[in-house]
Write an enzyme that holds these catalytic residues in place. Structure first.
Site, PDB file in Angstrom:
ATOM      1  CB  SER A 146      -1.042   0.015   1.426  1.00  0.00           C
ATOM      2  OG  SER A 146      -1.535   1.098   1.593  1.00  0.00           O
ATOM      3  CE1 TYR A 159      -4.598  -1.868   4.433  1.00  0.00           C
ATOM      4  CE2 TYR A 159      -3.393  -0.001   4.025  1.00  0.00           C
ATOM      5  CZ  TYR A 159      -4.023  -1.036   3.619  1.00  0.00           C
ATOM      6  OH  TYR A 159      -3.975  -1.341   2.229  1.00  0.00           O
TER       7      TYR A 159
END
Length: 272
Positions: A146, A159
C-alpha cells in the site's frame, strides 16, 4: 544459451483475498492470460462465482476457503490448490481489510488484527509455498502492499504499520532469496475504489478524509480501479526470467485540468 530456463507454460497461481476488489480482478486477469488460478477467501461462495465465470470463458480455476489469520486454513488452502492444479508457481498475497481510527483511540485488539491479516497472513502464505519454489529453483511471490506504508496517513496507523512491516519482510526476502531462482516483489496500490474500508460508518471515514486533506494527502477525488492493479500484478508475474520487479507503486491519474485557453476564458468571465 539463456541464463535461465524460461518459466513453464502452465503456472498454477494462488490468489489470496480473491472474493472481491483487487484480488478478484487479479484472479480474472491471470486466468485470462492462461494461469490456472486457485481463488482463496473466507467468502468462498463469492470466489465460486468468479470460478464459474473463468471456466465459462475457457479458463482453469478452483475456489477454496481461506482465512489467512488461521495457520491450518492456510495449510489447507495451499494443499487443496496443489492437489487441484499442481505445484504452485505464483503466489499473490493480497488478503486484507482495513480499519479506520486514530491510534490513541483504537484498541490493542484492533491494532493486532491488522498485523495478523496483512503481515502474519502474508508470511503464512509465503512460508507455505517458498520451500517448494526454492527446491524447483523458480517461482514468484507477489505481495500487495500500500502507498500508506510509504507515506503514513492519519486514521490508518494500524494498517500502515502492518503494511510497513510487510515492506521490511519483502525486502528481507529479496535478499535471502537471491540466487535461489525465486523472485519476491511488492505492488503498492494508491487510493483504489473497492469495498475495503468504505463500508465503515461515516463517523470513522469523515474525520479521516478531513485529516487527509489537512495533511495534503487528498490531492484529487479520482480513484484507481481494481483492474488497474490487476494489470500491474500480472505484469510482474509475466516478467521473463533474468530480471524481476522489486516494487511498483500505482497511483490514480488526476482529472484533467483546464488548459491555458479555458483558464483564460474562465478568468475573463470572472472579471467581467
Amino acid at each position: 544459451m539463456p541464463r535461465f530456463e524460461p518459466n513453464p507454460a502452465r503456472r498454477p497461481a494462488l490468489v489470496a483475498g480473491a472474493s472481491s476488489g483487487i484480488g478478484a480482478a487479479t484472479a480474472l486477469e491471470l486466468a485470462s492470460r492462461g494461469y490456472p488460478v486457485a481463488l482463496g477467501a473466507r467468502r468462498v461462495e463469492k470466489c465460486q462465482e468468479l470460478v464459474d465465470q473463468i471456466r465459462a470463458e475457457g479458463g482453469e480455476a478452483v475456489a477454496l476457503p481461506l482465512d489467512v489469520t488461521d495457520p491450518e486454513s492456510v495449510k489447507g488452502y495451499v494443499h487443496g490448490a496443489t492437489e487441484a492444479l499442481g505445484e504452485i508457481e505464483l503466489l499473490v498475497a493480497g488478503a486484507g481489510d482495513t480499519y479506520f481510527g486514530r491510534l490513541y483511540e483504537i484498541s490493542p485488539d484492533d491494532f493486532e488484527s491488522q498485523l495478523q491479516i496483512h503481515l502474519m497472513g502474508a508470511f503464512r502464505l509465503a512460508n507455505a509455498v517458498l520451500p517448494g519454489m526454492i527446491e524447483r529453483q523458480r517461482g514468484d511471490v507477489i505481495f500487495v502492499g500500500s502507498d500508506v506504508s510509504l507515506r503514513q496517513r492519519p486514521h490508518m496507523g494500524a494498517y500502515g504499520a502492518a503494511k510497513a512491516g510487510l515492506v521490511a519482510m519483502v525486502t528481507n526476502l529479496q535478499m535471502e532469496l537471491e540466487g535461489t531462482g525465486v523472485r519476491a516483489s511488492i505492488v503498492h496500490p494508491g487510493p483504489t475504489k473497492t469495498s475495503m474500508g468504505w463500508s465503515l460508518p461515516g463517523e470513522l471515514i469523515g474525520p479521516a478524509l478531513e485529516d487527509w486533506a489537512k495533511w495534503g494527502q487528498a490531492r484529487h477525488d479520482y480513484f484507481l480501479r481494481a483492474s488497474d492493479l490487476a494489470r500491474a500484478i500480472a505484469f510482474v508475474a509475466d516478467t521473463p526470467r533474468g530480471g524481476f520487479i522489486v516494487s511498483i507503486e500505482v497511483q490514480p491519474e488526476a482529472p484533467l485540468s483546464n488548459g491555458p485557453k479555458e483558464r483564460q476564458q474562465l478568468k475573463y468571465r470572472e472579471e467581467s
